[in-house]
Design an enzyme around this catalytic site. Structure first.
Site, PDB file in Angstrom:
ATOM      1  N   ARG A   9      -1.846  -0.846  12.144  1.00  0.00           N
ATOM      2  CA  ARG A   9      -2.696  -0.834  10.867  1.00  0.00           C
ATOM      3  C   ARG A   9      -3.161  -2.271  10.034  1.00  0.00           C
ATOM      4  O   ARG A   9      -1.650  -2.494   9.833  1.00  0.00           O
ATOM      5  CB  ARG A   9      -2.458   0.260  10.204  1.00  0.00           C
ATOM      6  CG  ARG A   9      -3.818   0.665   9.923  1.00  0.00           C
ATOM      7  CD  ARG A   9      -4.148   1.415   8.252  1.00  0.00           C
ATOM      8  NE  ARG A   9      -3.182   1.690   8.011  1.00  0.00           N
ATOM      9  CZ  ARG A   9      -3.474   1.278   6.673  1.00  0.00           C
ATOM     10  NH1 ARG A   9      -3.954  -0.057   6.116  1.00  0.00           N
ATOM     11  NH2 ARG A   9      -1.931   1.160   5.891  1.00  0.00           N
ATOM     12  N   VAL A  10      -3.586  -2.681   9.474  1.00  0.00           N
ATOM     13  CA  VAL A  10      -3.866  -3.882   8.333  1.00  0.00           C
ATOM     14  C   VAL A  10      -5.574  -3.270   7.987  1.00  0.00           C
ATOM     15  O   VAL A  10      -6.144  -2.759   8.488  1.00  0.00           O
ATOM     16  CB  VAL A  10      -4.107  -4.580   9.269  1.00  0.00           C
ATOM     17  CG1 VAL A  10      -3.083  -5.488   9.706  1.00  0.00           C
ATOM     18  CG2 VAL A  10      -4.644  -5.509  10.355  1.00  0.00           C
ATOM     19  N   SER A  11      -5.281  -3.736   6.688  1.00  0.00           N
ATOM     20  CA  SER A  11      -6.304  -3.091   6.203  1.00  0.00           C
ATOM     21  C   SER A  11      -7.735  -4.050   6.007  1.00  0.00           C
ATOM     22  O   SER A  11      -8.469  -3.573   6.104  1.00  0.00           O
ATOM     23  CB  SER A  11      -5.876  -3.122   4.447  1.00  0.00           C
ATOM     24  OG  SER A  11      -4.969  -2.350   3.846  1.00  0.00           O
ATOM     25  N   GLY A  12      -7.276  -5.187   6.447  1.00  0.00           N
ATOM     26  CA  GLY A  12      -8.335  -6.051   6.872  1.00  0.00           C
ATOM     27  C   GLY A  12      -8.257  -7.005   7.734  1.00  0.00           C
ATOM     28  O   GLY A  12      -7.782  -7.550   8.030  1.00  0.00           O
ATOM     29  N   GLN A  15      -6.384 -10.518   8.297  1.00  0.00           N
ATOM     30  CA  GLN A  15      -4.609 -10.058   8.015  1.00  0.00           C
ATOM     31  C   GLN A  15      -4.069  -9.698   9.330  1.00  0.00           C
ATOM     32  O   GLN A  15      -5.077  -9.641  10.437  1.00  0.00           O
ATOM     33  CB  GLN A  15      -4.436  -8.546   7.239  1.00  0.00           C
ATOM     34  CG  GLN A  15      -4.314  -8.494   6.051  1.00  0.00           C
ATOM     35  CD  GLN A  15      -4.624  -7.203   5.132  1.00  0.00           C
ATOM     36  OE1 GLN A  15      -4.532  -6.341   6.131  1.00  0.00           O
ATOM     37  NE2 GLN A  15      -3.059  -7.117   4.227  1.00  0.00           N
TER      38      GLN A  15
END
Length: 186
Positions: A9-12, A15
């Site tokens: 997972r990445v937040s944005g 990324q």
């Protein structure tokens, strides 16, 4: 037959997933779920789908602990739920493997340390804001409309000047002008 599943997972969208993806492939994951979402969100469809796929004997692998949990409580709850279902959990960066009692102990220690660090950061932030307020500084953007501009706006409105022209002359946005005009004290 047991499977090894990965979650990254990445937040944005700015990324990159490559580092996590490469690590999970190297760890031997049979399938990897990828998600772009804040770790603080309750609703992460890819994670929920992955959790539905896990069966007894499977292993869930993440690159780092913070990729899975939105908080220490959520992380521990998720891992305990996996354990009760007979699913192992591995975090590659922290070298945690809950398939052993020692790995479970290490997981709980890392989780507690992460929670402690977050609490310290929050405490320092609150103290810093209080110190700034004590010195007369408040956060946020400076006011775009000071008392002189407010008087000028009032005169221009009374003269019938269009609002878009007022905003242009004063160098402020129309939305800022409309917010100012909507305030009860203006």
């Amino acid at each position: 037959m047991s499977a090894v599943y990965g979650y990254l997972r990445v937040s944005g969208t700015d990324q990159v997933l490559d580092l996590q993806r490469d690590a999970l492939v190297k760890a031997g994951c049979d399938r990897v779920w990828e998600e772009i979402a804040s770790g603080a969100k309750n609703d992460r469809p890819e994670l929920l789908d992955l959790l539905d796929h896990l069966r007894t004997g499977d292993t869930l692998v993440v690159w780092r602990l913070d990729r899975l949990g939105r908080s220490l409580t959520h992380l521990i709850q998720t891992v305990e739920d996996l354990q009760s279902r007979g699913v192992s959990f591995k975090s590659l960066t922290e070298t945690i493997d809950t398939s052993s009692p020692g790995g479970m102990l290490i997981f709980q220690i890392f989780g507690a340390l992460a929670q402690f660090e977050r609490a310290l950061i929050q405490e320092r932030t609150v103290a810093g804001l209080a110190a700034a307020r004590a010195r007369g500084r408040i956060g946020g953007q400076p006011k775009r409309i000071d008392a002189a501009k407010a008087r000028q706006i009032q005169r221009m409105i009374e003269d019938g000047t269009p609002k878009s022209e007022i905003a242009a002359v004063l160098g402020i946005g129309r939305a800022t002008l409309y917010r100012h005009l909507a305030m009860p004290s203006s």
